[in-house]
Scaffold this active site. Structure first.
Site, PDB file in Angstrom:
ATOM      1  N   ASP A  11      -9.650  -8.831   8.602  1.00 10.73           N
ATOM      2  CA  ASP A  11     -11.949  -8.715   7.733  1.00 10.73           C
ATOM      3  C   ASP A  11     -12.506  -9.677   8.077  1.00 10.73           C
ATOM      4  O   ASP A  11     -13.287 -10.348   8.404  1.00 10.73           O
ATOM      5  CB  ASP A  11     -11.584  -8.137   6.502  1.00 10.73           C
ATOM      6  N   ASP A  25      -2.830 -17.731   2.304  1.00  8.57           N
ATOM      7  CA  ASP A  25      -3.974 -18.918   1.960  1.00  8.57           C
ATOM      8  C   ASP A  25      -4.063 -20.057   2.464  1.00  8.57           C
ATOM      9  O   ASP A  25      -4.986 -19.823   2.589  1.00  8.57           O
ATOM     10  CB  ASP A  25      -3.350 -19.358   0.511  1.00  8.57           C
ATOM     11  N   ASP A  65      -4.857  -7.210   6.175  1.00  9.72           N
ATOM     12  CA  ASP A  65      -6.305  -6.094   5.597  1.00  9.72           C
ATOM     13  C   ASP A  65      -7.413  -7.223   5.745  1.00  9.72           C
ATOM     14  O   ASP A  65      -7.887  -7.134   5.922  1.00  9.72           O
ATOM     15  CB  ASP A  65      -5.581  -5.080   4.546  1.00  9.72           C
ATOM     16  N   TYR A 118       0.550  -1.585  -0.170  1.00  9.73           N
ATOM     17  CA  TYR A 118      -0.117  -0.169   0.139  1.00  9.73           C
ATOM     18  C   TYR A 118       0.728   1.204  -0.039  1.00  9.73           C
ATOM     19  O   TYR A 118       0.037   2.409  -0.100  1.00  9.73           O
ATOM     20  CB  TYR A 118      -0.775   0.099   1.497  1.00  9.73           C
ATOM     21  N   LYS A 143       4.063 -15.452   2.278  1.00 12.10           N
ATOM     22  CA  LYS A 143       3.790 -16.523   1.521  1.00 12.10           C
ATOM     23  C   LYS A 143       5.227 -16.513   0.880  1.00 12.10           C
ATOM     24  O   LYS A 143       6.058 -16.077  -0.167  1.00 12.10           O
ATOM     25  CB  LYS A 143       3.101 -15.378   0.404  1.00 12.10           C
TER      26      LYS A 143
END
Ligand code: NAD
Length: 361
Positions: A255, A227, A251, A146, A195
């Site tokens: 959620d 994942d 992020d 970001y 990852k």
């Protein structure tokens, strides 16, 4: 002890829920012989109305001079509020981004805890929920995809977009230290999510986290690919204590984790910097649709105040007392409208605050 708290009531339901959190904090002071002095700070729409800008220099100075900042929520209805006729840099949300930057908040903490009393709101099957789950996601907030360089180019009529995912070892180390410190206040387990089978930034992440772990032999470290973590959150959420991860993975996973608890009015959050200073706020917004009606659930803000006691003021016993009071009121069957179910007693914002304050032992 004496502490300075900056209070940001904000907009919409913000002033109502912050007033209830303050009521609970005042009760904590009384029971545990502390003194909290409060400074009210304007942010968002309230600051635009008073000063024409969503955050003033004075507000930043007031926040920096405090031991912790407790916030309601900011913003209004984007379709009807005059704040959204202003250019984006002068709207309420710009004030929130600016205060996070001014305080250098790089660690975002989002707990996902399932109260047994609210298990009907959980979308997972009963056998997966078991005895419930209690985890906290520690997300890096100022680096990664970001904030990396980005550009879109066009060559021979074909557009190409590039975003850069970059972390240096110092950025990884400081967030890893936060996660291990938090694990020590909980069940001593960190799951670091990356990852590393594909990304260089993740391989550096993993190696720095392993280095930091050497200073915390009492905390168990495991690594998990992102994942797999997304799957495990809905397959077996009980396995997690502290999940440590970078900005974009965090992020998405935070959620997902909050959704499995099912109740937006219950979700607290914190953002911390390298000192003890933190900004504590509910995960939900300013709910303009129910503002001023004594309908808002103040529990997410009250639980954010409990996080403030624990992480900024090191008042663990007092934080436990607030969490136990919330638990007791739910066990006694009191509910605001958003978490109401058959056989329970419906109460408003103020009554919920009174009940929780009265239950502080
Ligand atoms: P929201 O979270 O404010 O509301 C979504 C729904 O949940 C609404 O129906 C609302 O009534 C309900 N709700 C939310 N909190 C509740 C509570 N404590 N008790 C009972 N019900 C509750 O999201 P939104 O409607 O998309 O956004 C409204 C405003 O809030 C916007 O201006 C948005 O930008 C802002 N916002 C601010 C923050 C923040 O301050 N950090 C975060 C998210 C959204």
């Amino acid at each position: 002890m004496e502490y300075k708290i900056a209070l940001i009531p904000g907009d919409g339901i913000g002033p109502e829920i912050v007033a209830e959190a303050r009521k609970v904090l005042d009760k904590v002071c009384e029971k545990y012989s502390h003194k909290f002095s409060y400074t009210e700070v304007l942010l968002g729409g309230a600051s635009i109305d008073a000063h024409g800008v969503p955050l003033t220099e004075e507000a930043i100075v007031q926040a920096k001079a405090s031991d912790a900042v407790l916030m309601g929520s900011i913003g209004g209805d984007a379709k009807t509020s005059p704040w959204y006729k202003l250019e984006p840099s002068r709207r309420p949300e710009a004030g929130l981004l600016a205060i996070r930057k001014a305080l250098n908040l790089f660690a975002n903490l989002r707990p996902a805890y399932l109260y047994n009393e609210l298990r009907d709101a959980c979308p997972l099957r009963d056998e997966i929920i078991g005895d419930g789950f209690d985890m906290i996601i520690v997300r890096e907030l100022t680096g990664g995809l970001y904030f990396g360089a980005r550009k879109t180019t066009e060559e021979n009529g074909v557009r190409t977009a590039v975003d850069t995912l970059s972390y240096n070892e110092n950025e990884i180390r400081r967030i890893a230290i936060k996660a291990f410190e938090i694990a020590r206040k909980r069940r001593n387990k960190v799951t670091s999510v990356d990852k590393a089978n594909v990304l260089d930034s993740s391989r550096l992440w993993r190696s720095v986290v392993e280095d930091v772990a050497k200073d915390y032999p009492d905390v168990t470290l495991e690594h998990m690919l992102v994942d797999n973590c997304a799957m495990q959150l809905v397959r077996d959420p009980k396995q997690f204590d502290v999940i440590l991860t970078e900005n974009m993975f965090g992020d998405i996973l935070s959620d997902e984790a909050s959704m499995v608890t099912g109740s937006i009015g219950m979700l607290s959050s914190a953002s911390l910097n390298e000192t003890k200073l933190g900004l504590y706020e509910p995960s939900h917004g300013s709910a303009p649709d129910i503002a001023g009606q004594n309908k808002a659930n103040p529990i997410a803000t009250i639980l954010s105040a409990a996080m403030m006691l624990r992480y900024s003021l090191d008042l663990d016993k007092e934080a436990d007392a607030v969490e136990a009071a919330v638990q007791k009121v739910l066990t006694d069957g009191f509910r605001t409208g958003d978490i109401m179910s058959d056989g329970c007693k419906l109460v408003g914002t103020k009554e919920m605050g009174d009940l929780i304050a009265d239950a502080i032992a």
